[in-house]
Design a protein around this motif. Structure first.
Motif, PDB file in Angstrom:
ATOM      1  N   GLU A  68       0.827  -1.200   0.000  1.00 13.10           N
ATOM      2  CA  GLU A  68       0.000   0.000   0.000  1.00 13.10           C
ATOM      3  C   GLU A  68       0.866   1.256   0.000  1.00 13.10           C
ATOM      4  N   ALA A  69       1.981   1.219   0.728  1.00 15.81           N
ATOM      5  CA  ALA A  69       2.881   2.376   0.764  1.00 15.81           C
ATOM      6  C   ALA A  69       3.518   2.606  -0.606  1.00 15.81           C
ATOM      7  N   VAL A  70       3.916   1.517  -1.280  1.00 16.42           N
ATOM      8  CA  VAL A  70       4.503   1.633  -2.617  1.00 16.42           C
ATOM      9  C   VAL A  70       3.469   2.149  -3.608  1.00 16.42           C
ATOM     10  N   ALA A  71       2.224   1.732  -3.460  1.00 14.91           N
ATOM     11  CA  ALA A  71       1.156   2.164  -4.363  1.00 14.91           C
ATOM     12  C   ALA A  71       0.762   3.616  -4.117  1.00 14.91           C
ATOM     13  N   GLY A  72       1.191   4.186  -2.992  1.00 16.89           N
ATOM     14  CA  GLY A  72       0.900   5.584  -2.702  1.00 16.89           C
ATOM     15  C   GLY A  72      -0.389   5.796  -1.938  1.00 16.89           C
ATOM     16  N   ASP A  73      -1.018   4.750  -1.470  1.00 16.06           N
ATOM     17  CA  ASP A  73      -2.262   4.884  -0.708  1.00 16.06           C
ATOM     18  C   ASP A  73      -1.942   4.948   0.788  1.00 16.06           C
ATOM     19  N   ALA A  74      -1.471   6.103   1.238  1.00 14.87           N
ATOM     20  CA  ALA A  74      -1.048   6.246   2.634  1.00 14.87           C
ATOM     21  C   ALA A  74      -2.207   6.094   3.609  1.00 14.87           C
ATOM     22  N   ALA A  75      -3.405   6.435   3.175  1.00 12.89           N
ATOM     23  CA  ALA A  75      -4.571   6.355   4.070  1.00 12.89           C
ATOM     24  C   ALA A  75      -5.006   4.910   4.284  1.00 12.89           C
ATOM     25  N   ASP A  76      -4.699   4.039   3.347  1.00  7.60           N
ATOM     26  CA  ASP A  76      -5.163   2.653   3.429  1.00  7.60           C
ATOM     27  C   ASP A  76      -4.133   1.691   4.015  1.00  7.60           C
ATOM     28  N   ILE A  77      -3.000   2.184   4.462  1.00 10.44           N
ATOM     29  CA  ILE A  77      -1.938   1.296   4.961  1.00 10.44           C
ATOM     30  C   ILE A  77      -2.425   0.496   6.166  1.00 10.44           C
ATOM     31  N   SER A  78      -2.983   1.188   7.137  1.00  5.61           N
ATOM     32  CA  SER A  78      -3.435   0.493   8.352  1.00  5.61           C
ATOM     33  C   SER A  78      -4.604  -0.441   8.061  1.00  5.61           C
ATOM     34  N   ALA A  79      -5.500  -0.014   7.198  1.00  7.66           N
ATOM     35  CA  ALA A  79      -6.654  -0.853   6.870  1.00  7.66           C
ATOM     36  C   ALA A  79      -6.218  -2.125   6.148  1.00  7.66           C
ATOM     37  N   ALA A  80      -5.283  -1.995   5.208  1.00  2.23           N
ATOM     38  CA  ALA A  80      -4.801  -3.167   4.471  1.00  2.23           C
ATOM     39  C   ALA A  80      -4.070  -4.126   5.398  1.00  2.23           C
ATOM     40  N   ALA A  81      -3.277  -3.579   6.312  1.00  2.00           N
ATOM     41  CA  ALA A  81      -2.556  -4.428   7.264  1.00  2.00           C
ATOM     42  C   ALA A  81      -3.532  -5.155   8.186  1.00  2.00           C
ATOM     43  N   THR A  82      -4.584  -4.468   8.608  1.00  2.00           N
ATOM     44  CA  THR A  82      -5.587  -5.076   9.484  1.00  2.00           C
ATOM     45  C   THR A  82      -6.339  -6.196   8.777  1.00  2.00           C
ATOM     46  N   VAL A  83      -6.690  -5.980   7.517  1.00  2.00           N
ATOM     47  CA  VAL A  83      -7.421  -6.999   6.758  1.00  2.00           C
ATOM     48  C   VAL A  83      -6.557  -8.246   6.560  1.00  2.00           C
TER      49      VAL A  83
END
Length: 99
Positions: A68-83
């Motif tokens: 997510e960080a590489v893709a540039g979606d900084a807002a979704d980093i925590s959500a993706a990690a949680t999922v």
């Protein structure tokens, strides 16, 4: 009395010299130790298995957050990690754990 031992002392000397049944005592003590060591080994293996599961969940969450960080979606980093941690059996907030 003519040198004869009393009945009580005679029985005690005979029992003290008798070795029958000694194997049963040694076996009982040995089995107790053996069962204890097997139980300790199983407990240790379960502990390591639990640690492997938790490490897999943490690794999956870290990789997902990195993507997510590489893709540039900084807002979704925590959500993706949680999922991704949830997909690997890790419950966020369980026992005070956070991602």
């Amino acid at each position: 009395m003519g040198g004869r031992l009393p009945l009580r002392e005679t029985v005690l000397r005979r029992l003290a010299g008798d070795e029958r049944g000694a194997v049963a005592i040694v076996l009982a003590l040995s089995l107790t130790v053996l069962v204890g060591m097997v139980a300790l080994g199983m407990e240790t293996e379960l502990w390591f298995a639990n640690m492997r599961v938790l490490q897999a969940a943490a690794d999956a969450a870290a990789i997902s957050a990195a993507y997510e960080a590489v893709a540039g979606d900084a807002a979704d980093i925590s959500a993706a990690a949680t999922v991704d941690a949830g997909r690997n059996g890790f419950t966020v907030g369980d026992n005070g754990a956070t991602i």
